[in-house]
Design an enzyme around this catalytic site. Sequence first.
Site, short mmCIF file in Angstrom:
data_model
loop_
_atom_site.label_atom_id
_atom_site.label_comp_id
_atom_site.label_asym_id
_atom_site.label_seq_id
_atom_site.Cartn_x
_atom_site.Cartn_y
_atom_site.Cartn_z
N HIS A 28 -6.48 2.95 -7.26
CA HIS A 28 -5.98 2.49 -5.82
C HIS A 28 -7.21 2.16 -5.00
O HIS A 28 -7.62 3.34 -4.12
CB HIS A 28 -4.81 2.96 -5.32
N GLU A 35 4.35 2.12 2.32
CA GLU A 35 3.29 2.48 2.97
C GLU A 35 3.70 2.69 4.47
O GLU A 35 3.83 3.51 4.95
CB GLU A 35 2.19 1.53 2.74
#
Length: 345
Positions: free
Chosen positions: A20, A206
């Site tokens: 990521h 998130e």
Amino acid sequence: MSVLPSDEAFVAALPKHELHVHLEGSMPPETLLVLARRHGETGLPGTLDGVREMYEFTDFDHFVATYLRVVRTLRDREDFRLLTQGVLERLAEQDVRYAEITFSPLLHTARGVPAQEVFAGLEQARTAVEAAGGPVVRWVTDVSGHLGPEASEETLDVVLRLGDGAPPPSVVGFGLGGPEVDRRPYARAFARAREAGLRSLPHAGEVTGPDSVRAALDDLGAERIGHGIAVAADEALMAEVAERGVVLEVCPTSNLRTRVVGSYDEHPLLRLLQAGVAVTVNSDDPPMFGTTLTAEYLLALQRLGLTRSQLLGCARTAATAGSAPPAVVARTLADLDRAAAGAEG
């Protein structure tokens, strides 16, 4: 009696896979200054200290706005080659064996930069670095949520045109990042992407709650979740994610710097691991957040409470959860086993 290596020596010696990390968000301040001067880009700081100050974010929206300002400095193939070369060299310095790097085609095509020029610059650097013994790299293309569902369809069309009707071999995943909008309207684009052979790798959980993770799983067919830390707020969903083996790409410093998490003491990484969730540790946008993958590994040990054994487990998950060539995976796992034999504690 053998002496265990320091945390720093232990982490430095670990082979790493980064799953990521955003290409545009990995632009070092030095490169940003070079590109801004090259193209006469106004509205950006003219010094390294100024860039570092610009990277002090007040919240997630401020981070996104800054990100888009940085993107404007990328204008042509050479710019993308220069950026990519620098990013990959920094990964090589950390013994990153494999990386899946996300780039966002529409952030550039919307400014008149042809997708073919963007991709040619990326590929020129990727192949040169791999040929020189650096990390193996594969690409994930994504769309920013602020552009809307139609843009995800357009992004996929761009990817397919790059490969004359199929994704180029070096493009392995399809993502959704930026502002965390409702995931459900993106279902059709993700279904098309999966049919084309791309892995579903959206961000979720998130800055919003567990519902975005649920939508990513049910509507987008997510194989991995970017961030995903909100599952810790829903015991049933956390148990399901663990049982299904869905991997979370956790980026601790990113979460702190965008004010998603108030402090390292509040970060749920350890809790996720203790609940049996498969987790990888990642850097996200390292120069913007003042970090590296090596620093994130050290942080996990020294601030987030992971043992060396748990960190090794995260490293093994990263090795097997990506699309790295089998030979790369086998070598990484063997080297991690050797590290475990001499340095678990």
